[in-house]
Every structure is written in C-alpha cells, then in structure tokens.
Write a protein that holds these residues in place. Structure first.
Motif, PDB file in Angstrom:
ATOM      1  N   ARG A   1       0.873  -1.176   0.000  1.00  0.00           N
ATOM      2  CA  ARG A   1       0.000   0.000   0.000  1.00  0.00           C
ATOM      3  C   ARG A   1       0.911   1.227   0.000  1.00  0.00           C
ATOM      4  O   ARG A   1       2.102   1.116   0.288  1.00  0.00           O
ATOM      5  CB  ARG A   1      -0.885   0.002   1.242  1.00  0.00           C
ATOM      6  N   PRO A   2       0.365   2.398  -0.285  1.00  0.00           N
ATOM      7  CA  PRO A   2       1.216   3.595  -0.273  1.00  0.00           C
ATOM      8  C   PRO A   2       1.890   3.866   1.076  1.00  0.00           C
ATOM      9  O   PRO A   2       2.877   4.586   1.141  1.00  0.00           O
ATOM     10  CB  PRO A   2       0.240   4.720  -0.633  1.00  0.00           C
ATOM     11  N   GLN A   3       1.399   3.259   2.154  1.00  0.00           N
ATOM     12  CA  GLN A   3       2.030   3.464   3.455  1.00  0.00           C
ATOM     13  C   GLN A   3       3.466   2.955   3.469  1.00  0.00           C
ATOM     14  O   GLN A   3       4.286   3.440   4.246  1.00  0.00           O
ATOM     15  CB  GLN A   3       1.229   2.799   4.565  1.00  0.00           C
ATOM     16  N   MET A   4       3.804   1.992   2.597  1.00  0.00           N
ATOM     17  CA  MET A   4       5.188   1.522   2.511  1.00  0.00           C
ATOM     18  C   MET A   4       6.098   2.669   2.090  1.00  0.00           C
ATOM     19  O   MET A   4       7.225   2.783   2.576  1.00  0.00           O
ATOM     20  CB  MET A   4       5.314   0.357   1.525  1.00  0.00           C
ATOM     21  N   LEU A   5       5.623   3.528   1.207  1.00  0.00           N
ATOM     22  CA  LEU A   5       6.399   4.707   0.827  1.00  0.00           C
ATOM     23  C   LEU A   5       6.546   5.644   2.024  1.00  0.00           C
ATOM     24  O   LEU A   5       7.604   6.243   2.225  1.00  0.00           O
ATOM     25  CB  LEU A   5       5.736   5.430  -0.342  1.00  0.00           C
ATOM     26  N   GLY A   6       5.493   5.771   2.825  1.00  0.00           N
ATOM     27  CA  GLY A   6       5.551   6.600   4.027  1.00  0.00           C
ATOM     28  C   GLY A   6       6.609   6.100   4.994  1.00  0.00           C
ATOM     29  O   GLY A   6       7.372   6.885   5.570  1.00  0.00           O
ATOM     30  N   TYR A   7       6.680   4.774   5.191  1.00  0.00           N
ATOM     31  CA  TYR A   7       7.710   4.203   6.067  1.00  0.00           C
ATOM     32  C   TYR A   7       9.109   4.553   5.557  1.00  0.00           C
ATOM     33  O   TYR A   7       9.982   4.978   6.314  1.00  0.00           O
ATOM     34  CB  TYR A   7       7.600   2.677   6.136  1.00  0.00           C
ATOM     35  N   LEU A   8       9.295   4.363   4.255  1.00  0.00           N
ATOM     36  CA  LEU A   8      10.606   4.631   3.664  1.00  0.00           C
ATOM     37  C   LEU A   8      10.992   6.102   3.795  1.00  0.00           C
ATOM     38  O   LEU A   8      12.110   6.430   4.200  1.00  0.00           O
ATOM     39  CB  LEU A   8      10.621   4.202   2.196  1.00  0.00           C
ATOM     40  N   PHE A   9      10.064   6.995   3.487  1.00  0.00           N
ATOM     41  CA  PHE A   9      10.366   8.424   3.566  1.00  0.00           C
ATOM     42  C   PHE A   9      10.624   8.872   5.001  1.00  0.00           C
ATOM     43  O   PHE A   9      11.447   9.756   5.237  1.00  0.00           O
ATOM     44  CB  PHE A   9       9.254   9.249   2.930  1.00  0.00           C
ATOM     45  N   LEU A  10       9.934   8.268   5.965  1.00  0.00           N
ATOM     46  CA  LEU A  10      10.196   8.596   7.368  1.00  0.00           C
ATOM     47  C   LEU A  10      11.619   8.223   7.754  1.00  0.00           C
ATOM     48  O   LEU A  10      12.343   9.021   8.364  1.00  0.00           O
ATOM     49  CB  LEU A  10       9.198   7.877   8.281  1.00  0.00           C
ATOM     50  N   ILE A  11      12.042   7.038   7.375  1.00  0.00           N
ATOM     51  CA  ILE A  11      13.400   6.596   7.717  1.00  0.00           C
ATOM     52  C   ILE A  11      14.434   7.458   7.000  1.00  0.00           C
ATOM     53  O   ILE A  11      15.446   7.851   7.606  1.00  0.00           O
ATOM     54  CB  ILE A  11      13.585   5.104   7.383  1.00  0.00           C
ATOM     55  N   LEU A  12      14.191   7.784   5.737  1.00  0.00           N
ATOM     56  CA  LEU A  12      15.130   8.643   5.009  1.00  0.00           C
ATOM     57  C   LEU A  12      15.224  10.028   5.657  1.00  0.00           C
ATOM     58  O   LEU A  12      16.302  10.609   5.746  1.00  0.00           O
ATOM     59  CB  LEU A  12      14.720   8.759   3.542  1.00  0.00           C
ATOM     60  N   THR A  13      14.089  10.543   6.134  1.00  0.00           N
ATOM     61  CA  THR A  13      14.090  11.833   6.831  1.00  0.00           C
ATOM     62  C   THR A  13      14.929  11.751   8.095  1.00  0.00           C
ATOM     63  O   THR A  13      15.717  12.658   8.394  1.00  0.00           O
ATOM     64  CB  THR A  13      12.652  12.266   7.168  1.00  0.00           C
ATOM     65  N   LEU A  14      14.788  10.664   8.836  1.00  0.00           N
ATOM     66  CA  LEU A  14      15.577  10.494  10.065  1.00  0.00           C
ATOM     67  C   LEU A  14      17.073  10.381   9.767  1.00  0.00           C
ATOM     68  O   LEU A  14      17.896  10.897  10.519  1.00  0.00           O
ATOM     69  CB  LEU A  14      15.082   9.273  10.840  1.00  0.00           C
ATOM     70  N   ILE A  15      17.410   9.736   8.657  1.00  0.00           N
ATOM     71  CA  ILE A  15      18.826   9.656   8.259  1.00  0.00           C
ATOM     72  C   ILE A  15      19.367  11.050   7.966  1.00  0.00           C
ATOM     73  O   ILE A  15      20.457  11.421   8.422  1.00  0.00           O
ATOM     74  CB  ILE A  15      19.008   8.728   7.036  1.00  0.00           C
ATOM     75  N   VAL A  16      18.620  11.824   7.198  1.00  0.00           N
ATOM     76  CA  VAL A  16      19.050  13.186   6.862  1.00  0.00           C
ATOM     77  C   VAL A  16      19.214  14.020   8.138  1.00  0.00           C
ATOM     78  O   VAL A  16      20.209  14.730   8.309  1.00  0.00           O
ATOM     79  CB  VAL A  16      18.050  13.855   5.892  1.00  0.00           C
ATOM     80  N   LEU A  17      18.250  13.932   9.039  1.00  0.00           N
ATOM     81  CA  LEU A  17      18.333  14.706  10.283  1.00  0.00           C
ATOM     82  C   LEU A  17      19.486  14.257  11.165  1.00  0.00           C
ATOM     83  O   LEU A  17      20.140  15.084  11.811  1.00  0.00           O
ATOM     84  CB  LEU A  17      17.006  14.622  11.048  1.00  0.00           C
ATOM     85  N   GLU A  18      19.763  12.964  11.181  1.00  0.00           N
ATOM     86  CA  GLU A  18      20.903  12.472  11.975  1.00  0.00           C
ATOM     87  C   GLU A  18      22.220  12.956  11.384  1.00  0.00           C
ATOM     88  O   GLU A  18      23.121  13.366  12.112  1.00  0.00           O
ATOM     89  CB  GLU A  18      20.876  10.940  12.044  1.00  0.00           C
ATOM     90  N   ARG A  19      22.339  12.929  10.079  1.00  0.00           N
ATOM     91  CA  ARG A  19      23.569  13.434   9.444  1.00  0.00           C
ATOM     92  C   ARG A  19      23.725  14.933   9.717  1.00  0.00           C
ATOM     93  O   ARG A  19      24.823  15.410   9.952  1.00  0.00           O
ATOM     94  CB  ARG A  19      23.552  13.123   7.944  1.00  0.00           C
ATOM     95  N   PHE A  20      22.615  15.661   9.692  1.00  0.00           N
ATOM     96  CA  PHE A  20      22.651  17.079  10.016  1.00  0.00           C
ATOM     97  C   PHE A  20      23.101  17.283  11.462  1.00  0.00           C
ATOM     98  O   PHE A  20      23.916  18.151  11.762  1.00  0.00           O
ATOM     99  CB  PHE A  20      21.278  17.710   9.785  1.00  0.00           C
ATOM    100  N   ARG A  21      22.577  16.468  12.372  1.00  0.00           N
ATOM    101  CA  ARG A  21      22.956  16.553  13.787  1.00  0.00           C
ATOM    102  C   ARG A  21      24.453  16.282  13.977  1.00  0.00           C
ATOM    103  O   ARG A  21      25.091  16.862  14.844  1.00  0.00           O
ATOM    104  CB  ARG A  21      22.149  15.548  14.609  1.00  0.00           C
ATOM    105  N   GLN A  22      25.019  15.448  13.123  1.00  0.00           N
ATOM    106  CA  GLN A  22      26.429  15.109  13.209  1.00  0.00           C
ATOM    107  C   GLN A  22      27.330  16.144  12.534  1.00  0.00           C
ATOM    108  O   GLN A  22      28.534  15.956  12.443  1.00  0.00           O
ATOM    109  CB  GLN A  22      26.682  13.728  12.600  1.00  0.00           C
ATOM    110  N   GLY A  23      26.751  17.228  12.072  1.00  0.00           N
ATOM    111  CA  GLY A  23      27.541  18.313  11.505  1.00  0.00           C
ATOM    112  C   GLY A  23      27.625  18.330   9.993  1.00  0.00           C
ATOM    113  O   GLY A  23      28.280  19.198   9.417  1.00  0.00           O
ATOM    114  N   LYS A  24      26.988  17.411   9.341  1.00  0.00           N
ATOM    115  CA  LYS A  24      26.984  17.388   7.875  1.00  0.00           C
ATOM    116  C   LYS A  24      25.823  18.249   7.399  1.00  0.00           C
ATOM    117  O   LYS A  24      24.733  17.767   7.106  1.00  0.00           O
ATOM    118  CB  LYS A  24      26.891  15.959   7.382  1.00  0.00           C
TER     119      LYS A  24
END
Length: 167
Positions: free
Chosen positions: A118-141
């Motif tokens: 279902r489209p919710q699978m895309l939601g799961y993926l985008f949530l995790i990708l957002t968290l990766i981006v935010l974690e990299r930002f938190r690490q100074g990138k």
C-alpha cells in the motif's frame, strides 16, 4: 533483504490495493489527479482529491507492467529499501555495523506484519530517510538537510503520513 524476499513470495494482497491500482490507472489514463469523487454512490461528484496519487500511480504502473509479479517485485523493492534504510540509520546513529545489524533484524521482526503493498510503505521509507538526513545534520553534515525539500515534496504526494515528517 533475504527475509523480505521470503515475505514477498507469500505475497498477501490487501483489499485496498485494488482501489489504489484503479485510482492510479485513472490518473495515468486522464493525465490529471481527480478533483471529484467518481467512486461513491451517495457522494458522487463531490469535491475530493486523491492525495496519495504518486503511490497510486506507482502501484498501477507496476501492475500494468507485470501483473501480480510486478506487485510482488514492488513489495520486494520497497521492503528491501526500508530495511537497508533502517540499517543505514542505525549504523549512522551508532557508528557500529554489528549493532546496526542487530537493531535492523529486531525491527524487521516487528515491522514485517506491516509490510503489505500500500502507499504506506512509501511513508515508512520516507520517514526513515528523513531520520537519516536529520541524523547526518545533527552530526555536523550541514549539506544533508538540502535533501529534505525533495523528500518532503515526494512524500506529500505519496502518503498521508507526511505530516509526521513535517513535525
């Protein structure tokens, strides 16, 4: 990812998938997102927007290209991408590949029940990708944060869970 392949082989079609496929087929045929309800008997013609249009088009395209095998392949790709993204998030956050593997394996056991096409699978993926981006930002990138507008633009049109990413 091998475990996701096992799940994909026992592919269960959620009843809502057919509605999403039909909606995507209408969008592909008319080249626009409907603005009126064309499915309801009692509310036909009332204002309505297919806000998950990107996910619907993706499902319809895969069904058109490969039928049930195309949907099975899409489930495999999305499920595999979610697990790889989970592993990446855990590895970026912990800095330990073994701990990331254990965390991903544990989360897979918990998340596997929600792996339906279902489209919710895309939601799961985008949530995790957002968290990766935010974690990299938190690490100074700092440059990582520039991926968020594109990610959010896609997410908004794929599934209603985008509000979580906005938060």
């Amino acid at each position: 990812v091998g475990a996701v392949a096992t799940i994909a082989r026992t592919f269960f079609v959620d009843p809502d998938v057919w509605w999403h496929i039909k909606q995507g087929a209408v969008i592909l045929a008319t080249h626009h997102v409907p603005t009126k309800d064309i499915y309801s008997l009692t509310l036909a013609g009332r204002p309505w927007t297919a806000y998950e249009w990107f996910g619907d088009v993706l499902l319809a395209t895969m069904y058109h290209l490969g039928g049930m095998r195309g949907l099975e392949a899409l489930l495999l790709v999305l499920g595999g991408a979610i697990l790889v993204a989970l592993y990446t998030l855990a590895a970026v956050r912990s800095g330990n590949s073994k701990a990331a593997f254990v965390a991903t394996a544990t989360l897979f056991v918990l998340a596997a029940v929600s792996f339906n096409l279902r489209p919710q699978m895309l939601g799961y993926l985008f949530l995790i990708l957002t968290l990766i981006v935010l974690e990299r930002f938190r690490q100074g990138k700092r440059r990582a944060v520039w991926a968020l507008p594109i990610l959010m633009l896609t997410w908004v049109n794929a599934h209603g869970s985008w509000i979580i990413g906005l938060g």
